[in-house]
Design an enzyme around this catalytic site. Structure first.
Site, short mmCIF file in Angstrom:
data_model
loop_
_atom_site.label_atom_id
_atom_site.label_comp_id
_atom_site.label_asym_id
_atom_site.label_seq_id
_atom_site.Cartn_x
_atom_site.Cartn_y
_atom_site.Cartn_z
CB SER A 135 -0.89 0.01 1.24
OG SER A 135 -1.44 1.31 1.40
CG MET B 259 -11.65 2.57 1.74
SD MET B 259 -10.15 2.59 2.73
CE MET B 259 -8.92 2.75 1.42
CG ASP C 224 -5.23 2.05 0.88
OD1 ASP C 224 -6.16 1.22 0.77
OD2 ASP C 224 -4.12 1.75 1.35
CG HIS D 28 -3.75 -1.84 -1.58
ND1 HIS D 28 -4.78 -2.70 -1.90
CD2 HIS D 28 -4.23 -1.04 -0.60
CE1 HIS D 28 -5.83 -2.44 -1.12
NE2 HIS D 28 -5.52 -1.43 -0.33
CG ASP E 243 -6.14 -3.27 3.10
OD1 ASP E 243 -5.08 -2.92 3.64
OD2 ASP E 243 -6.85 -2.49 2.43
CG MET F 236 -8.79 6.57 2.31
SD MET F 236 -8.02 6.57 3.93
CE MET F 236 -7.08 5.03 3.85
CG MET G 148 -11.59 -3.57 4.87
SD MET G 148 -10.11 -3.08 3.99
CE MET G 148 -9.27 -2.09 5.23
CG HIS H 236 -9.25 -0.45 -0.64
ND1 HIS H 236 -8.70 -0.61 0.62
CD2 HIS H 236 -10.60 -0.56 -0.48
CE1 HIS H 236 -9.68 -0.79 1.50
NE2 HIS H 236 -10.82 -0.77 0.87
C1 DX5 Z 1 -6.66 1.12 5.52
C2 DX5 Z 1 -6.10 0.81 4.16
C3 DX5 Z 1 -4.94 -0.12 4.16
C4 DX5 Z 1 -3.74 0.37 4.91
C5 DX5 Z 1 -2.74 -0.73 5.09
O1 DX5 Z 1 -7.84 1.83 5.35
O2 DX5 Z 1 -7.09 0.22 3.35
O3 DX5 Z 1 -4.58 -0.46 2.84
O4 DX5 Z 1 -3.11 1.42 4.26
O5 DX5 Z 1 -1.69 -0.22 5.81
P1 DX5 Z 1 -1.05 -0.98 7.05
O6 DX5 Z 1 -0.33 -2.15 6.49
O7 DX5 Z 1 -0.15 0.05 7.64
O8 DX5 Z 1 -2.18 -1.37 7.97
ZN ZN Z 2 -6.56 -0.69 1.37
#
Ligand code: DX5
Ligand code: ZN
Length: 219
Positions: free
Chosen positions: A9, A69, A36, A34, A176, A38, A138, A67
Protein backbone atom coordinates in the site's frame (compact mmCIF):
# COMPACT_ATOMS: atom_id res chain seq x y z
CA UNK A 1 -0.40 -23.64 -0.38
CA UNK A 2 -1.51 -21.40 -3.24
CA UNK A 3 0.80 -18.74 -4.72
CA UNK A 4 0.95 -15.71 -2.46
CA UNK A 5 0.95 -12.21 -3.95
CA UNK A 6 2.02 -9.05 -2.16
CA UNK A 7 0.27 -5.75 -2.81
CA UNK A 8 2.16 -2.95 -1.02
CA UNK A 9 0.00 0.00 0.00
CA UNK A 10 1.51 3.30 -1.10
CA UNK A 11 -0.36 4.98 1.75
CA UNK A 12 2.85 4.45 3.76
CA UNK A 13 5.15 5.64 0.96
CA UNK A 14 6.73 9.08 0.64
CA UNK A 15 3.99 10.99 -1.23
CA UNK A 16 6.51 13.59 -2.42
CA UNK A 17 8.18 10.97 -4.61
CA UNK A 18 5.57 8.37 -5.40
CA UNK A 19 6.95 7.34 -8.79
CA UNK A 20 10.34 6.53 -7.21
CA UNK A 21 8.65 4.63 -4.41
CA UNK A 22 6.76 2.57 -6.96
CA UNK A 23 9.99 1.88 -8.86
CA UNK A 24 11.51 0.60 -5.61
CA UNK A 25 8.51 -1.68 -5.06
CA UNK A 26 8.80 -2.98 -8.60
CA UNK A 27 12.52 -3.74 -8.16
CA UNK A 28 11.75 -5.46 -4.86
CA UNK A 29 9.34 -7.90 -6.51
CA UNK A 30 5.93 -6.48 -5.57
CA UNK A 31 3.13 -8.23 -7.47
CA UNK A 32 0.87 -5.19 -7.59
CA UNK A 33 0.45 -1.73 -6.10
CA UNK A 34 -2.36 -1.14 -3.60
CA UNK A 35 -3.80 2.37 -3.93
CA UNK A 36 -5.98 3.52 -1.03
CA UNK A 37 -8.52 6.11 -2.14
CA UNK A 38 -10.32 7.87 0.73
CA UNK A 39 -12.93 10.60 0.57
CA UNK A 40 -13.23 12.00 4.10
CA UNK A 41 -16.86 10.84 4.08
CA UNK A 42 -17.00 7.05 3.75
CA UNK A 43 -13.88 7.00 5.93
CA UNK A 44 -12.52 9.81 8.11
CA UNK A 45 -9.45 10.50 5.99
CA UNK A 46 -8.55 11.95 2.58
CA UNK A 47 -5.93 10.64 0.19
CA UNK A 48 -5.66 10.69 -3.58
CA UNK A 49 -7.88 10.45 -6.65
CA UNK A 50 -7.76 9.67 -10.38
CA UNK A 51 -5.26 12.39 -11.45
CA UNK A 52 -2.55 10.95 -9.20
CA UNK A 53 -3.23 7.42 -10.45
CA UNK A 54 -3.12 8.67 -14.03
CA UNK A 55 0.24 10.36 -13.54
CA UNK A 56 1.69 7.24 -11.87
CA UNK A 57 0.39 4.98 -14.64
CA UNK A 58 3.22 5.96 -17.01
CA UNK A 59 5.87 4.95 -14.47
CA UNK A 60 5.05 1.26 -14.05
CA UNK A 61 3.41 -1.70 -15.68
CA UNK A 62 2.52 -3.24 -12.34
CA UNK A 63 -1.14 -3.92 -11.65
CA UNK A 64 -2.88 -1.02 -9.90
CA UNK A 65 -5.01 -2.58 -7.16
CA UNK A 66 -7.30 0.34 -6.39
CA UNK A 67 -9.21 0.22 -3.10
CA UNK A 68 -12.04 2.74 -3.19
CA UNK A 69 -13.17 3.94 0.23
CA UNK A 70 -15.55 6.50 -1.24
CA UNK A 71 -19.32 6.90 -1.23
CA UNK A 72 -21.34 7.03 -3.42
CA UNK A 73 -18.82 5.05 -5.45
CA UNK A 74 -20.71 4.23 -8.65
CA UNK A 75 -20.36 7.59 -10.39
CA UNK A 76 -16.56 7.58 -9.97
CA UNK A 77 -15.85 4.09 -11.33
CA UNK A 78 -15.29 5.27 -14.88
CA UNK A 79 -12.79 7.95 -13.84
CA UNK A 80 -10.69 5.38 -11.97
CA UNK A 81 -10.87 3.03 -14.91
CA UNK A 82 -9.76 5.78 -17.30
CA UNK A 83 -6.95 6.77 -14.94
CA UNK A 84 -5.44 3.29 -15.26
CA UNK A 85 -6.80 1.17 -12.41
CA UNK A 86 -6.57 -2.58 -13.14
CA UNK A 87 -8.50 -3.91 -10.17
CA UNK A 88 -11.32 -1.75 -8.83
CA UNK A 89 -12.51 -2.67 -5.35
CA UNK A 90 -15.44 -1.02 -3.60
CA UNK A 91 -17.42 -1.50 -0.38
CA UNK A 92 -21.04 -2.80 -0.57
CA UNK A 93 -22.19 0.00 1.77
CA UNK A 94 -20.99 2.58 -0.78
CA UNK A 95 -23.31 1.66 -3.63
CA UNK A 96 -27.06 1.49 -4.12
CA UNK A 97 -26.70 -1.56 -6.33
CA UNK A 98 -23.91 -4.11 -6.04
CA UNK A 99 -25.21 -5.68 -9.21
CA UNK A 100 -24.88 -2.45 -11.23
CA UNK A 101 -21.50 -1.44 -9.85
CA UNK A 102 -20.02 -4.90 -10.47
CA UNK A 103 -21.53 -4.81 -13.97
CA UNK A 104 -20.03 -1.39 -14.71
CA UNK A 105 -16.50 -2.41 -13.67
CA UNK A 106 -16.77 -5.50 -15.86
CA UNK A 107 -18.12 -3.49 -18.78
CA UNK A 108 -14.99 -1.35 -18.50
CA UNK A 109 -12.95 -4.58 -18.73
CA UNK A 110 -11.39 -4.20 -15.31
CA UNK A 111 -11.17 -6.73 -12.50
CA UNK A 112 -13.73 -6.15 -9.79
CA UNK A 113 -13.32 -6.55 -6.05
CA UNK A 114 -15.68 -6.17 -3.11
CA UNK A 115 -14.33 -5.19 0.29
CA UNK A 116 -15.76 -6.29 3.63
CA UNK A 117 -15.21 -4.14 6.71
CA UNK A 118 -14.44 -6.06 9.92
CA UNK A 119 -18.10 -5.89 10.95
CA UNK A 120 -19.54 -6.55 7.46
CA UNK A 121 -20.75 -10.16 7.11
CA UNK A 122 -19.99 -12.42 4.14
CA UNK A 123 -23.73 -12.44 3.39
CA UNK A 124 -23.39 -9.12 1.58
CA UNK A 125 -21.10 -10.65 -1.03
CA UNK A 126 -22.24 -14.28 -1.03
CA UNK A 127 -24.52 -14.02 -4.05
CA UNK A 128 -21.86 -12.30 -6.14
CA UNK A 129 -18.90 -14.61 -5.59
CA UNK A 130 -19.21 -16.15 -9.05
CA UNK A 131 -19.20 -12.71 -10.67
CA UNK A 132 -16.30 -10.97 -8.96
CA UNK A 133 -12.53 -11.39 -9.12
CA UNK A 134 -11.63 -10.61 -5.55
CA UNK A 135 -12.87 -10.21 -1.98
CA UNK A 136 -10.86 -7.74 0.08
CA UNK A 137 -11.17 -8.62 3.75
CA UNK A 138 -10.45 -5.61 5.97
CA UNK A 139 -8.51 -6.57 9.08
CA UNK A 140 -8.72 -3.00 10.47
CA UNK A 141 -11.43 -0.36 10.29
CA UNK A 142 -10.63 1.38 7.01
CA UNK A 143 -9.27 4.92 7.06
CA UNK A 144 -5.69 4.83 8.29
CA UNK A 145 -2.46 2.91 7.87
CA UNK A 146 -0.56 1.62 10.87
CA UNK A 147 -3.49 0.15 12.82
CA UNK A 148 -3.54 -3.10 14.75
CA UNK A 149 -4.65 -6.31 13.01
CA UNK A 150 -8.03 -7.63 14.19
CA UNK A 151 -7.70 -11.43 14.63
CA UNK A 152 -11.48 -11.87 14.63
CA UNK A 153 -11.49 -11.56 10.82
CA UNK A 154 -9.54 -14.83 10.46
CA UNK A 155 -12.76 -16.85 10.65
CA UNK A 156 -14.22 -14.72 7.84
CA UNK A 157 -11.22 -15.57 5.65
CA UNK A 158 -11.68 -19.26 6.51
CA UNK A 159 -15.39 -19.12 5.68
CA UNK A 160 -14.71 -17.43 2.34
CA UNK A 161 -12.02 -19.95 1.54
CA UNK A 162 -14.42 -22.79 2.34
CA UNK A 163 -17.12 -21.30 0.10
CA UNK A 164 -14.56 -20.83 -2.68
CA UNK A 165 -13.59 -24.51 -2.55
CA UNK A 166 -17.15 -25.81 -2.19
CA UNK A 167 -18.38 -23.83 -5.17
CA UNK A 168 -15.14 -24.30 -7.15
CA UNK A 169 -14.76 -20.56 -7.64
CA UNK A 170 -11.66 -18.61 -8.57
CA UNK A 171 -11.90 -15.28 -6.74
CA UNK A 172 -8.84 -14.03 -4.89
CA UNK A 173 -8.97 -13.50 -1.14
CA UNK A 174 -7.03 -10.37 -0.25
CA UNK A 175 -6.47 -9.15 3.30
CA UNK A 176 -5.79 -5.54 4.24
CA UNK A 177 -4.77 -3.86 7.47
CA UNK A 178 -2.11 -4.33 10.13
CA UNK A 179 -0.40 -7.23 8.35
CA UNK A 180 2.97 -8.10 9.91
CA UNK A 181 5.43 -11.01 9.80
CA UNK A 182 3.45 -13.00 12.38
CA UNK A 183 -0.18 -12.55 11.38
CA UNK A 184 0.79 -12.96 7.70
CA UNK A 185 1.24 -16.66 8.47
CA UNK A 186 -2.23 -16.84 10.02
CA UNK A 187 -4.03 -15.12 7.13
CA UNK A 188 -2.28 -17.32 4.58
CA UNK A 189 -3.21 -20.43 6.57
CA UNK A 190 -6.82 -19.19 6.71
CA UNK A 191 -6.89 -18.97 2.90
CA UNK A 192 -5.83 -15.46 1.85
CA UNK A 193 -3.68 -15.35 -1.30
CA UNK A 194 -3.04 -11.60 -1.63
CA UNK A 195 -1.58 -9.63 1.28
CA UNK A 196 -1.74 -5.83 1.42
CA UNK A 197 0.83 -4.11 3.58
CA UNK A 198 1.89 -0.52 4.08
CA UNK A 199 3.61 -0.04 7.42
CA UNK A 200 5.44 -3.38 7.54
CA UNK A 201 6.83 -3.03 4.01
CA UNK A 202 7.91 0.59 4.26
CA UNK A 203 8.92 0.90 7.90
CA UNK A 204 10.32 -2.42 9.15
CA UNK A 205 13.98 -3.47 8.87
CA UNK A 206 15.01 0.16 8.17
CA UNK A 207 12.75 0.19 5.14
CA UNK A 208 14.39 -2.81 3.43
CA UNK A 209 11.47 -3.22 1.05
CA UNK A 210 12.70 -6.39 -0.66
CA UNK A 211 13.44 -8.15 2.60
CA UNK A 212 10.01 -7.21 3.94
CA UNK A 213 8.12 -8.28 0.80
CA UNK A 214 9.98 -11.60 0.73
CA UNK A 215 9.33 -12.21 4.42
CA UNK A 216 5.60 -11.53 4.05
CA UNK A 217 5.38 -13.77 1.00
CA UNK A 218 7.37 -16.77 2.16
CA UNK A 219 7.40 -16.45 5.97
C1 DX5 B 1 -6.66 1.12 5.52
C2 DX5 B 1 -6.10 0.81 4.16
C3 DX5 B 1 -4.94 -0.12 4.16
C4 DX5 B 1 -3.74 0.37 4.91
C5 DX5 B 1 -2.74 -0.73 5.09
O1 DX5 B 1 -7.84 1.83 5.35
O2 DX5 B 1 -7.09 0.22 3.35
O3 DX5 B 1 -4.58 -0.46 2.84
O4 DX5 B 1 -3.11 1.42 4.26
O5 DX5 B 1 -1.69 -0.22 5.81
P1 DX5 B 1 -1.05 -0.98 7.05
O6 DX5 B 1 -0.33 -2.15 6.49
O7 DX5 B 1 -0.15 0.05 7.64
O8 DX5 B 1 -2.18 -1.37 7.97
ZN1 ZN C 1 -6.56 -0.69 1.37
Amino acid sequence: MQKIKISPSILSADFSQLSLEIKKLEDAGADMIHVDVMDGHFVPNLTIGPPVIKSLRKHTNLIFDVHLMISPVHKYIESFSNAGADIITFHPEATESMHETIGLVKELKKKVGVSLNPQTPIDLVKDFLDKIDLVLVMSVHPGFGGQKFMPEVLSKIEDLSKLKKEKKLAFDIEVDGGIDFDNSKLVKKAGANILVSGTTIFKNNNGDIKKNIDALRTG
